[in-house]
Every structure is written in C-alpha cells, then in structure tokens.
Motif scaffolding. Structure first.
Motif, PDB file in Angstrom:
ATOM      1  N   THR A 102      -4.583  -2.988   2.005  1.00 46.06           N
ATOM      2  CA  THR A 102      -5.960  -3.506   1.744  1.00 46.06           C
ATOM      3  C   THR A 102      -6.094  -2.833  -0.014  1.00 46.06           C
ATOM      4  N   VAL A 103      -6.805  -3.846  -0.472  1.00 42.65           N
ATOM      5  CA  VAL A 103      -7.280  -3.522  -1.788  1.00 42.65           C
ATOM      6  C   VAL A 103      -8.858  -3.926  -1.904  1.00 42.65           C
ATOM      7  N   THR A 104      -9.815  -3.090  -2.260  1.00 46.28           N
ATOM      8  CA  THR A 104     -11.234  -3.328  -2.063  1.00 46.28           C
ATOM      9  C   THR A 104     -11.545  -3.977  -3.579  1.00 46.28           C
ATOM     10  N   SER A 105     -12.703  -4.483  -3.504  1.00 52.58           N
ATOM     11  CA  SER A 105     -13.562  -5.327  -4.518  1.00 52.58           C
ATOM     12  C   SER A 105     -13.267  -4.139  -5.878  1.00 52.58           C
ATOM     13  N   ARG A 106     -13.331  -2.807  -5.586  1.00 51.17           N
ATOM     14  CA  ARG A 106     -13.392  -1.875  -6.820  1.00 51.17           C
ATOM     15  C   ARG A 106     -12.012  -1.524  -7.103  1.00 51.17           C
ATOM     16  N   GLY A 107     -10.841  -1.968  -6.411  1.00 46.19           N
ATOM     17  CA  GLY A 107      -9.536  -1.387  -6.573  1.00 46.19           C
ATOM     18  C   GLY A 107      -8.890  -0.422  -5.824  1.00 46.19           C
ATOM     19  N   GLY A 108      -9.688   0.118  -4.559  1.00 53.07           N
ATOM     20  CA  GLY A 108      -9.461   1.152  -4.010  1.00 53.07           C
ATOM     21  C   GLY A 108      -8.234   0.456  -3.133  1.00 53.07           C
ATOM     22  N   THR A 109      -7.154   1.380  -2.623  1.00 54.31           N
ATOM     23  CA  THR A 109      -6.158   0.665  -1.924  1.00 54.31           C
ATOM     24  C   THR A 109      -5.955   1.630  -0.603  1.00 54.31           C
ATOM     25  N   SER A 110      -5.173   0.934   0.271  1.00 55.47           N
ATOM     26  CA  SER A 110      -4.630   1.513   1.598  1.00 55.47           C
ATOM     27  C   SER A 110      -3.509   0.765   2.296  1.00 55.47           C
ATOM     28  N   TYR A 111      -2.709   1.704   2.913  1.00 57.69           N
ATOM     29  CA  TYR A 111      -1.465   1.190   3.393  1.00 57.69           C
ATOM     30  C   TYR A 111      -1.282   1.478   4.911  1.00 57.69           C
ATOM     31  N   ALA A 112      -0.649   0.484   5.736  1.00 59.35           N
ATOM     32  CA  ALA A 112       0.025   1.079   6.755  1.00 59.35           C
ATOM     33  C   ALA A 112       0.887   1.972   6.636  1.00 59.35           C
ATOM     34  N   ARG A 113       1.455   2.728   7.616  1.00 62.92           N
ATOM     35  CA  ARG A 113       2.232   3.829   7.483  1.00 62.92           C
ATOM     36  C   ARG A 113       3.667   3.233   7.172  1.00 62.92           C
ATOM     37  N   SER A 114       3.652   2.148   7.863  1.00 64.61           N
ATOM     38  CA  SER A 114       5.093   1.348   7.411  1.00 64.61           C
ATOM     39  C   SER A 114       5.457   0.837   6.180  1.00 64.61           C
ATOM     40  N   ALA A 115       4.280   0.724   5.400  1.00 59.98           N
ATOM     41  CA  ALA A 115       4.261   0.330   4.155  1.00 59.98           C
ATOM     42  C   ALA A 115       4.055   1.376   3.075  1.00 59.98           C
ATOM     43  N   THR A 116       3.840   2.608   3.287  1.00 61.99           N
ATOM     44  CA  THR A 116       3.409   3.597   2.260  1.00 61.99           C
ATOM     45  C   THR A 116       4.756   4.085   1.635  1.00 61.99           C
ATOM     46  N   GLY A 117       4.743   3.964   0.221  1.00 60.50           N
ATOM     47  CA  GLY A 117       5.760   4.406  -0.674  1.00 60.50           C
ATOM     48  C   GLY A 117       6.777   3.408  -0.907  1.00 60.50           C
ATOM     49  N   ARG A 118       6.553   2.170  -0.224  1.00 61.76           N
ATOM     50  CA  ARG A 118       7.533   0.955  -0.476  1.00 61.76           C
ATOM     51  C   ARG A 118       6.859  -0.359  -1.236  1.00 61.76           C
ATOM     52  N   PHE A 119       5.560  -0.532  -0.430  1.00 58.37           N
ATOM     53  CA  PHE A 119       4.612  -1.540  -0.835  1.00 58.37           C
ATOM     54  C   PHE A 119       3.630  -1.102  -1.770  1.00 58.37           C
ATOM     55  N   THR A 120       3.255  -2.326  -2.640  1.00 57.98           N
ATOM     56  CA  THR A 120       2.064  -1.880  -3.712  1.00 57.98           C
ATOM     57  C   THR A 120       1.188  -3.150  -3.520  1.00 57.98           C
ATOM     58  N   ILE A 121      -0.388  -2.940  -3.327  1.00 56.26           N
ATOM     59  CA  ILE A 121      -1.088  -4.101  -3.394  1.00 56.26           C
ATOM     60  C   ILE A 121      -1.940  -4.103  -4.785  1.00 56.26           C
ATOM     61  N   SER A 122      -2.095  -4.947  -5.228  1.00 57.65           N
ATOM     62  CA  SER A 122      -2.897  -5.283  -6.640  1.00 57.65           C
ATOM     63  C   SER A 122      -3.608  -6.407  -6.648  1.00 57.65           C
ATOM     64  N   ARG A 123      -4.536  -6.326  -7.626  1.00 58.67           N
ATOM     65  CA  ARG A 123      -5.514  -7.584  -7.651  1.00 58.67           C
ATOM     66  C   ARG A 123      -5.714  -7.867  -9.128  1.00 58.67           C
ATOM     67  N   ASP A 124      -5.764  -9.197  -9.448  1.00 50.67           N
ATOM     68  CA  ASP A 124      -6.018  -9.592 -10.859  1.00 50.67           C
ATOM     69  C   ASP A 124      -7.320 -10.526 -10.769  1.00 50.67           C
ATOM     70  N   ASN A 125      -8.545  -9.846 -10.974  1.00 53.89           N
ATOM     71  CA  ASN A 125      -9.768 -10.444 -10.804  1.00 53.89           C
ATOM     72  C   ASN A 125      -9.818 -11.865 -11.712  1.00 53.89           C
ATOM     73  N   ALA A 126      -9.352 -11.628 -12.806  1.00 51.00           N
ATOM     74  CA  ALA A 126      -9.328 -12.805 -13.912  1.00 51.00           C
ATOM     75  C   ALA A 126      -8.782 -14.062 -13.498  1.00 51.00           C
ATOM     76  N   LYS A 127      -7.502 -13.837 -12.827  1.00 52.17           N
ATOM     77  CA  LYS A 127      -6.535 -14.799 -12.344  1.00 52.17           C
ATOM     78  C   LYS A 127      -7.145 -15.284 -10.716  1.00 52.17           C
ATOM     79  N   ASN A 128      -7.870 -14.481 -10.115  1.00 49.80           N
ATOM     80  CA  ASN A 128      -8.258 -14.632  -8.646  1.00 49.80           C
ATOM     81  C   ASN A 128      -6.972 -14.640  -7.780  1.00 49.80           C
ATOM     82  N   THR A 129      -6.289 -13.636  -8.051  1.00 49.60           N
ATOM     83  CA  THR A 129      -4.858 -13.457  -7.370  1.00 49.60           C
ATOM     84  C   THR A 129      -4.818 -12.086  -6.844  1.00 49.60           C
ATOM     85  N   VAL A 130      -4.255 -11.899  -5.643  1.00 51.46           N
ATOM     86  CA  VAL A 130      -3.911 -10.702  -4.947  1.00 51.46           C
ATOM     87  C   VAL A 130      -2.193 -10.691  -4.894  1.00 51.46           C
ATOM     88  N   TYR A 131      -1.653  -9.618  -5.162  1.00 49.10           N
ATOM     89  CA  TYR A 131      -0.224  -9.315  -5.093  1.00 49.10           C
ATOM     90  C   TYR A 131       0.205  -8.329  -4.097  1.00 49.10           C
TER      91      TYR A 131
END
Length: 117
Positions: free
Chosen positions: A50-79
C-alpha cells in the motif's frame, strides 16, 4: 471515479525481478491510497503493498524486503518493483484505489506474474 490499467506482468525465473505498473485515469489519483493485491490459484486475494496519498508505504510480511511500492503523481501511475521473486509469488496481481475512508474506488483487470524455473 478512476480507471486502472496494469502492465508489466510476465514469466521470470526464481530470483528474478519484475516491475508492475498501474496507470490511472482522472484527476483524483493524487488523493487515493493505492494498493497492490494478488490472487494465486485456489487462494483468496491478499493485500501485498500500500502507498498512501502522502507516500507512506506498508507491506505484507511476504513482500517485506523484496517488493517496493511507489507512486508518481505527475504520471498518475503506481509501481510495484518485485525482486528476489519466488515461485510462491505466482499470482494475478491487481491494482486497487481506495478513498480517504478506505472504500474501494476501482480495481484493475489484473496482470499475471509467473515465477518458475
């Protein structure tokens, strides 16, 4: 409302990487909390990151340390950058937008990720 379109799925060997993208339509993207879920065959859909509107992130335990969520508001895209992939990461990955009280606004159509040797 918003429309979400995922891309970037595919097949990769264990230990490999993939980057998923989710492009959103509309001008309200910036206020939504954006999430990635996944659903493996025979299993329930689970929240991955999860990534909030302010950029805060959280992860499932299975994803922690391996996955990274990010967002580019200028491009209306989340990665979702996925590294060190494992066979158990095989699933359909869905992009999701939530409003300020956590209600689902929209879901993408899903993109298949397969991790196999």
């Amino acid at each position: 409302q918003v429309q979400l379109v995922e891309s970037g799925g595919g097949s990769v060997q264990p230990g490999g990487s993939l980057r998923l993208s989710c492009a959103a339509s509309g001008s309200l993207f910036i206020i939504y909390t954006m999430c990635w879920y996944r659903q493996a065959p025979g299993k329930q859909r689970e929240l991955v990151a999860t990534v909030t509107s302010r950029g805060g992130t959280s992860y499932a335990r299975s994803a922690t340390g391996r996955f990274t969520i990010s967002r580019d508001n200028a491009k209306n895209t989340v990665y979702l950058q996925m590294d060190s992939l494992k066979p158990e990461d095989t699933a359909i990955y869905y992009c999701n937008a939530k409003d300020y009280v956590g209600r689902d606004v929209d879901w993408g159509q899903g993109t298949q990720v397969t991790v196999s040797s």
